[in-house]
Design a protein around this motif. Sequence first.
Motif, PDB file in Angstrom:
ATOM      1  N   LEU A  27       0.838  -1.209   0.000  1.00  0.00           N
ATOM      2  CA  LEU A  27       0.000   0.000   0.000  1.00  0.00           C
ATOM      3  C   LEU A  27       0.871   1.255   0.000  1.00  0.00           C
ATOM      4  O   LEU A  27       0.574   2.230  -0.706  1.00  0.00           O
ATOM      5  CB  LEU A  27      -0.917  -0.006   1.227  1.00  0.00           C
ATOM      6  N   TYR A  28       1.959   1.209   0.774  1.00  0.00           N
ATOM      7  CA  TYR A  28       2.868   2.361   0.811  1.00  0.00           C
ATOM      8  C   TYR A  28       3.444   2.633  -0.580  1.00  0.00           C
ATOM      9  O   TYR A  28       3.488   3.781  -1.041  1.00  0.00           O
ATOM     10  CB  TYR A  28       4.010   2.101   1.798  1.00  0.00           C
ATOM     11  N   PHE A 102      -0.761  11.493   3.201  1.00  0.00           N
ATOM     12  CA  PHE A 102      -1.156  10.980   4.515  1.00  0.00           C
ATOM     13  C   PHE A 102      -1.223   9.452   4.495  1.00  0.00           C
ATOM     14  O   PHE A 102      -0.694   8.774   5.392  1.00  0.00           O
ATOM     15  CB  PHE A 102      -2.512  11.562   4.924  1.00  0.00           C
ATOM     16  N   LEU A 103      -1.896   8.895   3.467  1.00  0.00           N
ATOM     17  CA  LEU A 103      -2.019   7.434   3.351  1.00  0.00           C
ATOM     18  C   LEU A 103      -0.651   6.776   3.169  1.00  0.00           C
ATOM     19  O   LEU A 103      -0.384   5.708   3.731  1.00  0.00           O
ATOM     20  CB  LEU A 103      -2.932   7.085   2.170  1.00  0.00           C
ATOM     21  N   LYS A 104       0.210   7.456   2.412  1.00  0.00           N
ATOM     22  CA  LYS A 104       1.570   6.945   2.208  1.00  0.00           C
ATOM     23  C   LYS A 104       2.301   6.819   3.537  1.00  0.00           C
ATOM     24  O   LYS A 104       2.923   5.799   3.838  1.00  0.00           O
ATOM     25  CB  LYS A 104       2.317   7.877   1.243  1.00  0.00           C
ATOM     26  N   TYR A 109       4.211   3.794   8.434  1.00  0.00           N
ATOM     27  CA  TYR A 109       4.322   3.595   9.885  1.00  0.00           C
ATOM     28  C   TYR A 109       3.799   2.217  10.285  1.00  0.00           C
ATOM     29  O   TYR A 109       4.422   1.509  11.076  1.00  0.00           O
ATOM     30  CB  TYR A 109       3.535   4.682  10.624  1.00  0.00           C
ATOM     31  N   LEU A 110       2.639   1.831   9.745  1.00  0.00           N
ATOM     32  CA  LEU A 110       2.053   0.534  10.096  1.00  0.00           C
ATOM     33  C   LEU A 110       2.959  -0.623   9.660  1.00  0.00           C
ATOM     34  O   LEU A 110       3.058  -1.638  10.354  1.00  0.00           O
ATOM     35  CB  LEU A 110       0.667   0.398   9.472  1.00  0.00           C
ATOM     36  N   ALA A 111       3.626  -0.455   8.517  1.00  0.00           N
ATOM     37  CA  ALA A 111       4.572  -1.478   8.051  1.00  0.00           C
ATOM     38  C   ALA A 111       5.734  -1.608   9.034  1.00  0.00           C
ATOM     39  O   ALA A 111       6.133  -2.715   9.409  1.00  0.00           O
ATOM     40  CB  ALA A 111       5.082  -1.131   6.656  1.00  0.00           C
ATOM     41  N   SER A 112       6.286  -0.469   9.455  1.00  0.00           N
ATOM     42  CA  SER A 112       7.395  -0.479  10.412  1.00  0.00           C
ATOM     43  C   SER A 112       6.939  -0.980  11.775  1.00  0.00           C
ATOM     44  O   SER A 112       7.676  -1.702  12.456  1.00  0.00           O
ATOM     45  CB  SER A 112       7.981   0.927  10.560  1.00  0.00           C
TER      46      SER A 112
END
Length: 610
Positions: A27-28, A102-104, A109-112
């Motif tokens: 998604l990122y 923002f979504l990027k 952050y969620l991936a990390s």
Amino acid sequence: MKYFRKILPFLFPYKKYMVFNIVFNILYAIFNVLSVLAFIPLLGILFGKAEKVYVKPEWNGIKKIANYIQNSLNYKITELIDNEGAQQALLFICILTLILFFLKNITRYLASYSLIFLQNGVVRDIRNTVYNKITTLPLSFFSESKKGDLIARTTSDVNEVEVSFLSTLEAIVREPLTIVLTLVSMLAISVKLTLFVFVLLPVSGIIISAISKRLKHSSAKAQKETGVFLSILEETLSGLKILKGFNAEEQAEEKFELSTNRYYKFKNSVLKRKRLASPMSEFLGTITIVIILWFGGKLVLGNSSDLQPQDFFGYIGLFYLILNPSKAISTAFYAIQKGNASAERILEILEAENPIRDAENAEEKLNFNNTIEFKNISFKYKDEYVLKDFSLSIPKGHTVALVGQSGSGKSTLANLITRFYDVNKGEILIDDKNIKEITKKSLRNLMGVVTQDSILFNNSVKDNIALGVDRVDDDKVIEASKIANAHEFIVDLPEQYETNIGDGGNMLSGGQKQRLSIARAVLKNPPIMVLDEATSALDTESEQLVQKALEKMMKNRTSLIIAHRLSTIQNADSIVVLRKGEIVEQGKHEELLAKKGEYFKLVTMQNVLS
């Protein structure tokens, strides 16, 4: 990469976190590329060359997703410009860009965040696995290894794997995805320009690869040297009294500084190459950008080209989007090369063969009923045999003492009966059962061991006495302490049985430490006792207290005593005199004295004749 692959199985218990990481990174990568593509219509509006699309685009499959997204965006911009004006279209693009950024960042952050649990879990599991393997390896492994080096492998090498391998996992997943999606978008804008880029990028890769060739070699040296200076530090802390007593501090300092200087040079070599990765890749990327500006500018200025200025600037933005992932991949490549050296050192322990292991059909032996027999055994540590065709039988309930000069093989027999080492020839039998056919755990459950060096741990008195006991009964701990003549001094300690005795029991005297070791063996209550020079390091008063404790402990037990002080074994049922791994005399104290042979000489030298 082979060591990197061998570390990967530690990731499997945390695969759900890896799945989350991959999903959020996908998604990122998508939002990252879209955030750049959104600027192309904005540039078109500013240049007054916005591409107008009046027919709503149709979905024609995943292969044409880039065109579909671009045309959908242009269709929306066309509607806004025609119905509400260019300023409203500009506002829409700005809001869309803000949302995409923002979504990027939230998906990044969620991936990390999901990777935190994987990283820390894997590091914990590797460290636990290394420690567990160390506890199962035979003593022979440690006679050839330095303590400091093993500590370095469990600490700094595992940390290096975390930094070098686990921290690059995200780069390995996220950055290639970003590059692929970006390249697809670049191809959609200009095939000719992208093919030109494909010619330039491999050149950068070849240069970076050439720089990193020696990185693993230097990393291995640096990690090995860490083990060296940690070993020197461990030796210094253990022998600080001797160093000070012999005024050898300067020699120790010089030895330590030589090691840290070598580490300094190796680490400099590693970091020079590592630090070169990022600026080198960035500079090569800049050169590529300049060439693309020249080549792409010619296409835009050419009369026959359909490449619009806004598309070209968007293309440059996309190429810049490739630079950071490319840089991250090259840095990850360096890190993996560096981490390979540490992974190799960790795997040397994890893959070390343990020659002393349970046989496939090994039995549990819960009782000792008749005889211990050493049957024609021979043993060598390296090249020369320490024991040669040695035979000895010990009936249940008997106390057998082994005496002889240093190097005669006394302590070796204690190591063999407990299976700290295995015999080269012959066999050791308990009740006619070869100890190799008994599980190590059940064999050692039959034995209590008291050594010359009182091995105690930085814990309470009670925990040291109850070592290896699943359920601690306070009354039994006190009873064992009384048998070991230890209760009297324990109750005088600040917190009695709960008193922490410090590292190695350094808060206690030598005699007190030895009595705790005896209490530990008493609490275990084994049928067989192995005493390896248990009183040789004590003063006369402490020896008497410990000797009384040993006599109480050995009642109704089978005991094998390795003796240095012959005054402690006069009541043994049998005294075996060894010389160069062979029995030269055997009998009771009085019998051997009457022979006036080897035993008589040993007694005379110690001046213990009554």
